[in-house]
Design a protein around this motif. Structure first.
Motif, PDB file in Angstrom:
ATOM      1  N   ARG A  68     -36.511   3.727   4.903  1.00  0.00           N
ATOM      2  CA  ARG A  68     -35.795   2.817   4.120  1.00  0.00           C
ATOM      3  C   ARG A  68     -34.588   3.557   3.608  1.00  0.00           C
ATOM      4  NH1 ARG A  68     -39.721   1.840  -0.710  1.00  0.00           N
ATOM      5  NH2 ARG A  68     -37.759   0.720  -1.752  1.00  0.00           N
ATOM      6  N   LEU A  69     -34.438   4.712   3.678  1.00  0.00           N
ATOM      7  CA  LEU A  69     -33.181   5.792   3.379  1.00  0.00           C
ATOM      8  C   LEU A  69     -31.977   4.881   4.222  1.00  0.00           C
ATOM      9  CD1 LEU A  69     -34.081   9.158   3.224  1.00  0.00           C
ATOM     10  CD2 LEU A  69     -33.592   7.910   1.255  1.00  0.00           C
ATOM     11  N   ALA A  70     -32.163   4.472   5.341  1.00  0.00           N
ATOM     12  CA  ALA A  70     -31.048   4.191   6.350  1.00  0.00           C
ATOM     13  C   ALA A  70     -30.482   2.658   5.557  1.00  0.00           C
ATOM     14  CB  ALA A  70     -31.676   3.857   7.581  1.00  0.00           C
ATOM     15  N   ALA A  71     -31.136   1.978   4.748  1.00  0.00           N
ATOM     16  CA  ALA A  71     -30.529   0.859   4.112  1.00  0.00           C
ATOM     17  C   ALA A  71     -29.461   1.100   2.942  1.00  0.00           C
ATOM     18  CB  ALA A  71     -31.767   0.117   3.559  1.00  0.00           C
ATOM     19  N   LEU A  72     -29.458   2.391   2.893  1.00  0.00           N
ATOM     20  CA  LEU A  72     -28.382   2.753   1.734  1.00  0.00           C
ATOM     21  C   LEU A  72     -27.099   3.102   2.532  1.00  0.00           C
ATOM     22  CD1 LEU A  72     -30.594   4.995  -0.405  1.00  0.00           C
ATOM     23  CD2 LEU A  72     -30.220   2.687  -0.619  1.00  0.00           C
ATOM     24  N   SER A  73     -25.964   2.635   2.030  1.00  0.00           N
ATOM     25  CA  SER A  73     -24.776   3.100   2.421  1.00  0.00           C
ATOM     26  C   SER A  73     -24.256   4.102   1.399  1.00  0.00           C
ATOM     27  CB  SER A  73     -23.867   1.942   2.359  1.00  0.00           C
ATOM     28  OG  SER A  73     -22.481   2.336   2.897  1.00  0.00           O
ATOM     29  N   THR A  74     -24.187   5.565   1.825  1.00  0.00           N
ATOM     30  CA  THR A  74     -23.755   6.296   0.709  1.00  0.00           C
ATOM     31  C   THR A  74     -22.280   7.081   1.012  1.00  0.00           C
ATOM     32  OG1 THR A  74     -25.124   8.130   1.985  1.00  0.00           O
ATOM     33  CG2 THR A  74     -26.266   6.786   0.321  1.00  0.00           C
ATOM     34  N   PHE A  75     -21.985   7.528   0.153  1.00  0.00           N
ATOM     35  CA  PHE A  75     -20.592   8.602   0.182  1.00  0.00           C
ATOM     36  C   PHE A  75     -20.461   9.473  -0.826  1.00  0.00           C
ATOM     37  CE2 PHE A  75     -16.093   9.349  -0.823  1.00  0.00           C
ATOM     38  CZ  PHE A  75     -15.590   9.586   0.352  1.00  0.00           C
ATOM     39  N   VAL A  76     -20.151  10.788  -0.122  1.00  0.00           N
ATOM     40  CA  VAL A  76     -19.902  11.841  -1.159  1.00  0.00           C
ATOM     41  C   VAL A  76     -18.376  12.139  -1.181  1.00  0.00           C
ATOM     42  CG1 VAL A  76     -20.394  14.222  -1.856  1.00  0.00           C
ATOM     43  CG2 VAL A  76     -22.203  12.889  -1.130  1.00  0.00           C
ATOM     44  N   ASP A  77     -17.740  12.211  -2.120  1.00  0.00           N
ATOM     45  CA  ASP A  77     -16.346  12.889  -2.384  1.00  0.00           C
ATOM     46  C   ASP A  77     -16.175  14.247  -1.915  1.00  0.00           C
ATOM     47  OD1 ASP A  77     -13.634  13.723  -3.966  1.00  0.00           O
ATOM     48  OD2 ASP A  77     -13.318  11.803  -3.248  1.00  0.00           O
ATOM     49  N   ARG A  78     -15.351  14.605  -1.190  1.00  0.00           N
ATOM     50  CA  ARG A  78     -15.373  16.041  -0.643  1.00  0.00           C
ATOM     51  C   ARG A  78     -14.842  16.840  -1.858  1.00  0.00           C
ATOM     52  NH1 ARG A  78     -10.658  17.358   3.359  1.00  0.00           N
ATOM     53  NH2 ARG A  78      -9.344  16.753   1.668  1.00  0.00           N
ATOM     54  N   ASP A  79     -13.968  16.318  -2.835  1.00  0.00           N
ATOM     55  CA  ASP A  79     -13.540  17.059  -3.833  1.00  0.00           C
ATOM     56  C   ASP A  79     -14.350  17.138  -5.239  1.00  0.00           C
ATOM     57  OD1 ASP A  79     -11.129  17.892  -2.236  1.00  0.00           O
ATOM     58  OD2 ASP A  79     -10.282  15.829  -2.737  1.00  0.00           O
ATOM     59  N   THR A  80     -14.450  15.695  -5.556  1.00  0.00           N
ATOM     60  CA  THR A  80     -15.385  15.544  -6.776  1.00  0.00           C
ATOM     61  C   THR A  80     -16.942  15.755  -6.757  1.00  0.00           C
ATOM     62  OG1 THR A  80     -15.756  13.186  -6.468  1.00  0.00           O
ATOM     63  CG2 THR A  80     -13.488  13.978  -7.645  1.00  0.00           C
ATOM     64  N   ARG A  81     -17.415  15.704  -5.520  1.00  0.00           N
ATOM     65  CA  ARG A  81     -18.909  15.631  -5.218  1.00  0.00           C
ATOM     66  C   ARG A  81     -19.616  14.580  -5.823  1.00  0.00           C
ATOM     67  NH1 ARG A  81     -19.945  20.502  -2.453  1.00  0.00           N
ATOM     68  NH2 ARG A  81     -17.967  21.312  -1.585  1.00  0.00           N
ATOM     69  N   ARG A  82     -18.793  13.508  -6.075  1.00  0.00           N
ATOM     70  CA  ARG A  82     -19.407  12.336  -6.739  1.00  0.00           C
ATOM     71  C   ARG A  82     -20.144  11.400  -5.522  1.00  0.00           C
ATOM     72  NH1 ARG A  82     -15.183  10.081  -8.208  1.00  0.00           N
ATOM     73  NH2 ARG A  82     -15.348  10.668 -10.298  1.00  0.00           N
ATOM     74  N   LEU A  83     -21.250  11.244  -5.652  1.00  0.00           N
ATOM     75  CA  LEU A  83     -22.252  10.370  -4.869  1.00  0.00           C
ATOM     76  C   LEU A  83     -22.340   8.841  -5.156  1.00  0.00           C
ATOM     77  CD1 LEU A  83     -24.413   9.872  -2.478  1.00  0.00           C
ATOM     78  CD2 LEU A  83     -26.079  10.272  -4.279  1.00  0.00           C
ATOM     79  N   GLU A  84     -21.974   8.024  -4.229  1.00  0.00           N
ATOM     80  CA  GLU A  84     -21.982   6.817  -4.379  1.00  0.00           C
ATOM     81  C   GLU A  84     -22.825   5.926  -3.465  1.00  0.00           C
ATOM     82  OE1 GLU A  84     -17.967   5.286  -3.725  1.00  0.00           O
ATOM     83  OE2 GLU A  84     -17.080   6.099  -5.432  1.00  0.00           O
TER      84      GLU A  84
END
Length: 258
Positions: A68-84
């Protein structure tokens, strides 16, 4: 056809989305930048943020068990390390991975997603100088290994199984084109030039059930390791390499075999 780089990806959080890159600066002795530097450690994983020791992938929430993890679209900003985190395009979480509050909120999100409670909540593991790569348990050098996949090998497997196989199933850092199918598996110990960088191939990548999961639909709809064994007598797809000389590698960078 010349051999060249076709895709560059890192996976900031082990088990979550691939993030495509147009270029990357490789450094000798170091791994792929921002790759597997965070992980979702199981409650009983043995992860210790003070005295970190490499852990096998079974100690993390990953695709091999939690498709089910594959159903998530995730992004981590290189500078802020903010996970979306997005689900079907909708932003459902935005937290800082370098803060205690942010990690706590991320843990709560995945606890709710997988109905984990009563002390079973995952811990957001921070690698620091370490990486949560699958072969990190073997040595520091392997912890910093870069994974490569030959697209012709993926196509060959697809042709033999009468299926179109998404190369992202293999979650590699560097995809390349132009080399004969599976030729890379016979190149252990050899050096390759990738743009200005020089790498040494040292290990084949044995595949597990995580590759059975479709990275788009999150369905466990193929049997990749079994198909590899059936058609080739092994379950290997791709290789690991160490960086000997660094430099900026880009999409389209030429690859030459030493």
């Amino acid at each position: 056809m010349s051999t060249k780089v076709s895709g560059l990806f890192h996976y900031p959080v082990k088990g979550l989305s691939a993030q495509a890159l147009s270029s990357v600066r490789l450094v000798p002795g170091e791994g792929f930048p921002l790759d597997r530097v965070y992980g979702l450690a199981r409650h009983d994983s043995g992860y210790d943020p003070v005295d970190y020791k490499p852990l096998p992938k079974t100690r993390f929430i990953v695709l091999v068990k939690e498709e089910r993890l594959a159903a998530l679209s995730t992004f981590v900003d290189r500078d802020t390390r903010r996970l979306e985190i997005r689900v079907q395009g909708q932003l459902v979480l935005q937290e800082e991975l370098e803060t205690e509050v942010g990690r706590s909120n991320v843990s709560r999100f995945f606890s709710n997603m997988f109905d984990l409670n009563g002390g079973q909540e995952p811990v957001v593991a921070v690698g620091g100088e370490n990486r949560f790569t699958d072969i990190s348990v073997h040595s520091k050098a392997m912890m910093n290994a870069i994974s490569l996949v030959n697209l012709n090998s993926v196509r060959d497997l697809g042709a033999r199984t009468n299926a179109e196989i998404d190369p992202l199933r293999f979650r590699a850092n560097l995809y390349f084109d132009g080399l004969d199918a599976f030729q890379e598996l016979e190149m252990l110990g050899r050096e390759i030039q990738v743009g200005p960088a020089r790498l040494r191939i040292f290990r084949r990548t044995r595949r597990c059930a995580a590759t059975d999961v479709d990275p788009v639909t999150a369905e466990r709809n193929m049997a990749i390791p079994r198909s590899l064994m059936q058609h080739f007598g092994h379950a290997d797809m791709g290789v690991y390499a160490e960086v000997l000389e660094g430099g900026v590698v880009e999409i389209g960078s030429p690859i030459s075999i030493g």
